[in-house]
Design an enzyme around this catalytic site. Structure first.
Site, PDB file in Angstrom:
ATOM      1  N   GLU A  91       0.639  -1.233   0.026  1.00 13.03           N
ATOM      2  CA  GLU A  91      -0.138   0.084  -0.018  1.00 13.03           C
ATOM      3  C   GLU A  91       0.900   1.182  -0.054  1.00 13.03           C
ATOM      4  O   GLU A  91       0.587   2.305  -0.700  1.00 13.03           O
ATOM      5  CB  GLU A  91      -1.022   0.215   1.183  1.00 13.03           C
ATOM      6  CG  GLU A  91      -2.061  -1.151   1.182  1.00 13.03           C
ATOM      7  CD  GLU A  91      -3.165  -1.066   2.182  1.00 13.03           C
ATOM      8  OE1 GLU A  91      -2.411  -1.658   3.210  1.00 13.03           O
ATOM      9  OE2 GLU A  91      -4.198  -0.418   2.280  1.00 13.03           O
ATOM     10  N   GLU A 111      -4.478  -9.134   3.406  1.00  9.63           N
ATOM     11  CA  GLU A 111      -5.674  -8.745   4.222  1.00  9.63           C
ATOM     12  C   GLU A 111      -6.769  -9.342   4.444  1.00  9.63           C
ATOM     13  O   GLU A 111      -7.182  -9.957   5.600  1.00  9.63           O
ATOM     14  CB  GLU A 111      -5.842  -7.245   4.131  1.00  9.63           C
ATOM     15  CG  GLU A 111      -4.722  -6.349   4.539  1.00  9.63           C
ATOM     16  CD  GLU A 111      -3.808  -5.828   3.485  1.00  9.63           C
ATOM     17  OE1 GLU A 111      -4.138  -6.605   2.329  1.00  9.63           O
ATOM     18  OE2 GLU A 111      -3.019  -4.980   3.442  1.00  9.63           O
TER      19      GLU A 111
END
Ligand code: NAD
Length: 700
Positions: A91, A111
């Site tokens: 990210e 995730e």
């Protein structure tokens, strides 16, 4: 413990290199030290949040750091990625204005597999960098991709050898600042999103798909909703929404269970007196597998795929050809599913040799016996291999139930005897249950653990007893299902409820898939050792007498057609009726009335009860090992954390009271174990380590 550090150095070219270091995985705390970009956000922090309920421990980096300081800064930034950039690591890299990666770096957003969603803009920037469809695929699967794949889809701008990585990345930063290369701020880049109409349609379809394929979990739907938010209202809105949903997800039971399973798996790598006594694993280069049936062929497949020579021994050339063919089908199947190149498949198959005697056994490092579950046959084989193999050779058995001391009774090489228990299908199921006896040497255990990792299994070391950890714990599972069936409960209802609970299939379908021979052999062994957990049911015998053998011959509780989903077979019902007539346990001759919840309890609480006995006997190093083994060996839903973790979410006291009541109605089968009784009385979790004074745990 080493401190996390962030350093910044400005070179003569005016480019600042920011390096962060937080060993071992550079958990986030734009190049990084130690060979890995970043393994992502520190999961220990999420675990602490879940334990303490203190959500403020989760840092809000999404806007202040990622958007304002990096993405919208007046200076361009370039991520130089080596090793892996996962989760928050990727990210962060996606907020930069370019990504340069070393060859074979791993990039991914795992995730969802931990019950949360990305929390630092991943759901917004990935679709804007590579397009919606591909981004949804990567997010929903949690699957990492290589830098090469990343370059093809536009996630990686260039691939450079490690030595050149920093130099080239600096040049990219300069080129962007001088507008020689585009200055792309991913969140503002909507080109790849396509039309609003198509995007919404795609997300709708993905939601439908998830509804059908992912049971009892919220994070997949939530992730798709957050992507939609950003598409409809703009990326910045999406980032805010994502951050909010990330925190909500971190609090869910699903995330707690998945995170527990994750940490539990990590903990299996430490085995007292094995991994902490300074031993070095010996390399296993060549093994022999005895028996090329269902298990032997699967085991051989996993080893040749990891470049280990395999000699496969069978009793005659027909069986040998069958075994070799099964291995070829396994390997070529990977090629047709595009999971292996033809070249690698041919290389793997060249590592395999079929034999009918022991002449090739003299230079093997390990033998894995996988013949039928028969004590005297296994004893004879171990007597023979002790004579023909070198003195360092590990002598392993894939027995699913038989006590290894009995198998090795006629040999002198007791220190080399070990259980290498694979689960069916052995080339697919990830668990390797390594069974040590009191006499197995630590070196042998360590070697097998290392070989297990080489063949990409998760080794869990357990103690020796009939059925070991997994089959012993789950022995009551099919027994209680049969008890219920004989009490008049519909077998298809039981299967449906267990599948709704989260196991891939119910106990009756599992019996069909495994084959009735396995059920008969396992029940024979386990019922002798654990008569209290045994329910004698004539049902499997009756099925076999009526010409059924489960999936093997397409006829079991279900009808198995090629390519179609198994269908409940109504013609099995009279056979079940016959079994009920013979056992005659229905109160007043009528089926019992039970709720759905009671069915789950009656099938799974006896499993918890046996797990308690396994813990009490010190068969596992720690309770979490049984969680890992139940998830990876029995496909117990990982989002429920594993069998012991799940039991603790219900509470020892609740389980004890339910079993006590059931035992008063249906007898000893449900009698609460001493361990459960004691923990319920003292209000202690089942997973809590035993106080050191109370006995032998851990016995390993
Ligand atoms: N089937 C399962 O789900 C499963 C799971 C885990 C462990 N196991 C265990 O694995 C072992 C093998 O089970 P399976 O299901 O593969 O059985 P299987 O019947 O499919 O295969 C056994 C093979 O062993 C061969 N064999 C017998 N005697 C031999 C000898 N002396 N030398 C060489 N080969 C010989 C047979 O010809 C047969 O091909 C058993 O101990 C079983 O308990 C089975």
């Amino acid at each position: 413990m080493k401190q996390a550090t962030v350093t910044m150095e400005v070179g003569d070219d005016g480019v600042a290199v920011i390096t962060f270091s937080n060993p071992p995985v550079n958990a986030l705390a734009i190049a990084s030290n130690g060979g890995n970009f970043s393994g992502g956000f520190d999961l220990n922090v999420i675990e602490t949040v879940q334990r303490t309920g203190d959500i403020s421990l989760l840092p809000d980096v999404s806007v202040d750091l990622i958007v304002n300081i990096i993405e919208d800064a007046k200076k361009p930034s370039v991520a130089a990625i080596e090793g892996f950039a996962l989760g928050g690591g990727l990210e962060l890299a996606m907020a930069c204005h370019a990504r340069i990666a070393a060859p074979k770096a791993q990039l991914g957003l795992p995730e969802l597999s931990l019950g949360v969603i990305p929390g630092a803009g991943g759901t917004q920037r990935l679709p804007r960098l590579i397009g919606l469809e591909k981004a949804v695929g990567i997010l929903l699967s949690s699957r990492p991709i290589t830098s090469e794949e990343g370059q093809k889809i536009g996630l990686v701008d260039a691939i450079e050898a490690s030595e050149e990585l920093l130099k080239v990345s600096r040049q990219w930063a300069l080129d962007i600042s001088r507008r020689r290369k585009p200055w792309i701020r991913p969140l503002h880049n909507v080109e790849k999103l396509g039309s609003l109409y198509d995007a919404i349609d795609l997300l709708k379809m993905a939601k439908q798909h998830v509804k059908q394929t992912v049971k009892n979990m919220l994070q997949h739907q939530a992730c798709l909703d957050v992507i939609a938010e950003g598409i409809i209202h703009g990326g910045y809105h999406g980032v805010l929404k994502e951050s909010e949903v990330f925190k909500e997800m971190a609090k869910t039971d699903t995330s707690k269970g998945l995170l527990h399973a994750f940490f539990a798996q990590r903990a299996t790598t430490k085995v007292p007196n094995v991994t902490d006594v300074g031993l070095t694993p010996r390399r296993i280069k060549k093994i022999a597998v005895i028996g090329g049936g269902l298990m032997g062929s699967g085991i051989a497949t996993t080893f040749i795929l990891s470049n280990i020579f395999v000699v496969l021994k069978e009793i005659n050339s027909d069986y040998l050809q069958k075994g070799l063919k099964a291995i070829q089908v396994n390997v070529r199947g990977l090629v047709s599913r595009k999971k292996l190149t033809l070249h690698k498949a041919e290389k793997a198959l060249s590592m395999l040799k079929g034999v009918l005697d022991y002449s090739e056994f003299k230079d093997v490092d390990m033998v894995i016996e996988a013949v039928i579950e028969n004590i005297s046959l296994k004893q004879k084989i171990f007597e023979d291999i002790e004579k023909v193999c070198a003195s360092h050779c590990i002598l392993a058995s894939n027995t699913s139930t038989i006590d290894l001391n009995i198998i090795g009774e006629k040999t002198k090489a007791q220190d080399r005897i070990v259980g290498a228990h694979f689960f069916s299908p052995a080339n697919v199921m990830p668990l390797l249950e390594i069974v040590q006896t009191e006499k197995t040497s630590p070196q042998v255990i360590l070697d097998l653990m290392t070989a297990g990792k080489t063949i990409k299994k998760v080794p869990v070391v357990v103690g020796n007893c009939t059925g070991f950890a997994v089959n012993r714990t789950f022995f009551p599972y099919s027994q209680s299902a049969h008890l219920l069936a004989n009490l008049g409960v519909d077998v298809f209802r039981i299967d449906q409820l267990i599948s709704d609970f989260g196991l891939p299939m119910g106990p009756f379908q599992l019996q069909d898939v495994a084959g009735y021979g396995v059920a008969v052999a396992a029940t024979k062994e386990l019922s002798l050792s654990f008569p209290d957990c045994t329910f004698i049911s004539p049902l499997v015998d009756l099925l076999m007498k009526s010409g059924r053998n489960g999936k093997n011959n397409g006829k079991g509780y279900y009808i198995y057609g090629k390519g179609s989903k198994p269908k409940p077979d109504p013609s099995v019902l009279p056979i079940i009726e016959e079994s009920r007539r013979l056992t005659n346990i229905m109160p007043g001759g009528k089926p019992i009335t039970v709720t759905d919840e009671e069915i789950i309890e009656m099938v799974l609480f006896p499993v918890v009860n046996e797990a308690c006995r396994v813990l009490d006997d010190g068969i596992v190093v720690q309770a979490s090992d049984l969680d890992v083994a139940s998830v990876l060996g029995m496909s117990f839903p990982s989002y429920r954390g594993g069998i012991v973790y799940w039991a603790d979410t219900i509470g020892a006291d609740n389980i004890y009271r339910k079993l006590k009541t059931l035992s008063e109605v249906y007898g000893n089968f449900f009698r609460p174990s001493n361990y459960l009784t004691e923990r319920a009385a003292r209000g202690i979790q089942l997973s809590a380590p035993a106080p050191t004074s109370s006995g032998a745990r851990p016995r390993l």
